[in-house]
Design a protein around this motif. Structure first.
Motif, PDB file in Angstrom:
ATOM      1  N   LYS A  28       1.503  17.979  20.176  1.00 16.74           N
ATOM      2  CA  LYS A  28       1.969  17.543  21.493  1.00 16.74           C
ATOM      3  C   LYS A  28       3.473  17.260  21.453  1.00 16.74           C
ATOM      4  O   LYS A  28       4.212  17.635  22.370  1.00 16.74           O
ATOM      5  N   ALA A  29       3.920  16.632  20.370  1.00 17.97           N
ATOM      6  CA  ALA A  29       5.355  16.336  20.223  1.00 17.97           C
ATOM      7  C   ALA A  29       6.164  17.632  20.208  1.00 17.97           C
ATOM      8  O   ALA A  29       7.234  17.715  20.809  1.00 17.97           O
ATOM      9  N   LEU A  30       5.606  18.641  19.544  1.00 20.17           N
ATOM     10  CA  LEU A  30       6.288  19.942  19.491  1.00 20.17           C
ATOM     11  C   LEU A  30       6.376  20.551  20.888  1.00 20.17           C
ATOM     12  O   LEU A  30       7.414  21.075  21.291  1.00 20.17           O
ATOM     13  N   LYS A  31       5.275  20.451  21.602  1.00 23.42           N
ATOM     14  CA  LYS A  31       5.213  21.025  22.949  1.00 23.42           C
ATOM     15  C   LYS A  31       6.230  20.357  23.875  1.00 23.42           C
ATOM     16  O   LYS A  31       7.003  21.036  24.562  1.00 23.42           O
ATOM     17  N   VAL A  32       6.230  19.038  23.859  1.00 25.63           N
ATOM     18  CA  VAL A  32       7.111  18.307  24.776  1.00 25.63           C
ATOM     19  C   VAL A  32       8.576  18.480  24.382  1.00 25.63           C
ATOM     20  O   VAL A  32       9.442  18.708  25.237  1.00 25.63           O
ATOM     21  N   SER A  33       8.867  18.403  23.078  1.00 25.25           N
ATOM     22  CA  SER A  33      10.268  18.543  22.662  1.00 25.25           C
ATOM     23  C   SER A  33      10.757  19.968  22.919  1.00 25.25           C
ATOM     24  O   SER A  33      11.925  20.175  23.266  1.00 25.25           O
ATOM     25  N   SER A  34       9.860  20.947  22.794  1.00 25.24           N
ATOM     26  CA  SER A  34      10.237  22.329  23.099  1.00 25.24           C
ATOM     27  C   SER A  34      10.567  22.489  24.572  1.00 25.24           C
ATOM     28  O   SER A  34      11.511  23.193  24.946  1.00 25.24           O
ATOM     29  N   LYS A  35       9.783  21.838  25.404  1.00 26.53           N
ATOM     30  CA  LYS A  35      10.021  21.875  26.849  1.00 26.53           C
ATOM     31  C   LYS A  35      11.377  21.240  27.169  1.00 26.53           C
ATOM     32  O   LYS A  35      12.199  21.812  27.896  1.00 26.53           O
ATOM     33  N   LEU A  36      11.614  20.058  26.594  1.00 21.36           N
ATOM     34  CA  LEU A  36      12.885  19.361  26.831  1.00 21.36           C
ATOM     35  C   LEU A  36      14.069  20.201  26.360  1.00 21.36           C
ATOM     36  O   LEU A  36      15.072  20.340  27.064  1.00 21.36           O
ATOM     37  N   ARG A  45      18.775  15.571  20.771  1.00 23.66           N
ATOM     38  CA  ARG A  45      17.655  14.710  20.378  1.00 23.66           C
ATOM     39  C   ARG A  45      16.336  15.482  20.461  1.00 23.66           C
ATOM     40  O   ARG A  45      15.493  15.401  19.569  1.00 23.66           O
ATOM     41  N   ALA A  46      16.186  16.244  21.551  1.00 24.17           N
ATOM     42  CA  ALA A  46      14.980  17.065  21.701  1.00 24.17           C
ATOM     43  C   ALA A  46      14.912  18.093  20.575  1.00 24.17           C
ATOM     44  O   ALA A  46      13.847  18.355  20.014  1.00 24.17           O
ATOM     45  N   PHE A  47      16.077  18.647  20.232  1.00 26.34           N
ATOM     46  CA  PHE A  47      16.150  19.614  19.137  1.00 26.34           C
ATOM     47  C   PHE A  47      15.687  18.974  17.829  1.00 26.34           C
ATOM     48  O   PHE A  47      14.857  19.527  17.101  1.00 26.34           O
ATOM     49  N   HIS A  48      16.216  17.786  17.559  1.00 30.78           N
ATOM     50  CA  HIS A  48      15.846  17.061  16.346  1.00 30.78           C
ATOM     51  C   HIS A  48      14.322  16.834  16.297  1.00 30.78           C
ATOM     52  O   HIS A  48      13.667  17.084  15.283  1.00 30.78           O
ATOM     53  N   CYS A  49      13.759  16.382  17.433  1.00 28.06           N
ATOM     54  CA  CYS A  49      12.316  16.120  17.488  1.00 28.06           C
ATOM     55  C   CYS A  49      11.508  17.396  17.272  1.00 28.06           C
ATOM     56  O   CYS A  49      10.473  17.387  16.605  1.00 28.06           O
ATOM     57  N   LYS A  50      12.011  18.490  17.844  1.00 27.83           N
ATOM     58  CA  LYS A  50      11.315  19.764  17.677  1.00 27.83           C
ATOM     59  C   LYS A  50      11.256  20.161  16.196  1.00 27.83           C
ATOM     60  O   LYS A  50      10.208  20.569  15.690  1.00 27.83           O
ATOM     61  N   ILE A  51      12.376  19.996  15.519  1.00 25.02           N
ATOM     62  CA  ILE A  51      12.432  20.343  14.097  1.00 25.02           C
ATOM     63  C   ILE A  51      11.492  19.444  13.282  1.00 25.02           C
ATOM     64  O   ILE A  51      10.743  19.914  12.417  1.00 25.02           O
ATOM     65  N   VAL A  52      11.519  18.141  13.578  1.00 22.68           N
ATOM     66  CA  VAL A  52      10.642  17.220  12.840  1.00 22.68           C
ATOM     67  C   VAL A  52       9.168  17.558  13.105  1.00 22.68           C
ATOM     68  O   VAL A  52       8.341  17.517  12.192  1.00 22.68           O
TER      69      VAL A  52
END
Lengths: 166, 54
Positions: A28-36, A45-52
């Motif tokens: 879910k975190a990947l999905k939301v950060s990818s959307k952002l 920040r969204a990029f960082h979350c996507k990578i993590v």
């Protein structure tokens, strides 16, 4: 008004993202950060979350690919880059990534110690661990000591002259 | 045959502490933007609708 609606939508997505992170729901975190990040490619920040998220899902190839496509943002994440290389057994690349840093933070030093251990550079690994033990205070002290013992054991096993006092 | 058992060094335990350190960044400021960015419209909204909700 459009600007404010967007801001509210982004905030709502960040609330979703935080909830996913709290729940350990990395998909879910990947999905939301990818959307952002898709909506705003400047959102570091969204990029960082996507990578993590990729890392937590074990998708190291995807993480590296995403970083390669966004090199400018990726320069802020050398630890994540080196960690993916480490997990993909591109250990020499990981070492290069970490060596290029002028002031490696403690996370990068931790990874460096692991990289050096894998490369059988035991003595240097030990010296990185020694400095880490002095300079860190976190929940991983025991694991770090265990790793240090492994390095010490490797030195004892593979070298003729044993290291003096631990 | 069979050959005698011989001791070999066992592979020591080694933790991937770095994985534990690969954590998400703080999103605190991103979650607060609603309050900061709301501005006049949220004030008006609060004035219009705020009385209804406790």
């Amino acid at each position: 008004m459009a600007q404010q609606q967007q801001t509210a939508a982004v905030t709502a997505l960040y609330v979703d993202l935080q909830r996913a992170i709290n729940n350990g729901d990395h998909e879910k975190a990947l999905k939301v950060s990818s959307k952002l990040f898709g909506d705003n490619p400047a959102d570091d920040r969204a990029f960082h979350c996507k990578i993590v998220s990729f890392i937590q899902l074990g998708k190291f190839d995807d993480a590296l690919l995403t970083m390669k496509k966004n090199q400018e943002l990726a320069t802020a994440l050398p630890f994540e880059k080196a960690y993916c290389e480490y997990r993909l057994n591109r250990t020499a690349e990981a070492l290069r990534t970490l060596r290029n840093l002028e002031n490696p933070d403690t996370r990068c030093q931790e990874l460096l110690a692991q990289v050096l251990y894998r490369l059988e550079e035991h003595r240097e690994s030990l010296s990185v661990y020694r400095s880490l033990m002095k300079n860190t205070q976190d929940d991983y002290e025991e694991e770090r000591e265990t790793n240090m013992s492994a390095v010490q054991a490797a030195i004892q096993t593979f070298s003729e002259e044993p290291e003096e006092d631990l | 045959f069979p050959p005698d058992f011989q001791p070999i060094a066992c592979k020591p335990l080694f933790f991937d502490v770095a994985l534990s350190l690969a954590d998400y960044p703080s999103l605190e400021d991103k979650l607060d933007q609603k309050k900061q960015g709301g501005g006049i419209s949220s004030f008006v909204k609060g004035w219009l609708w705020g009385g209804g909700k406790k």
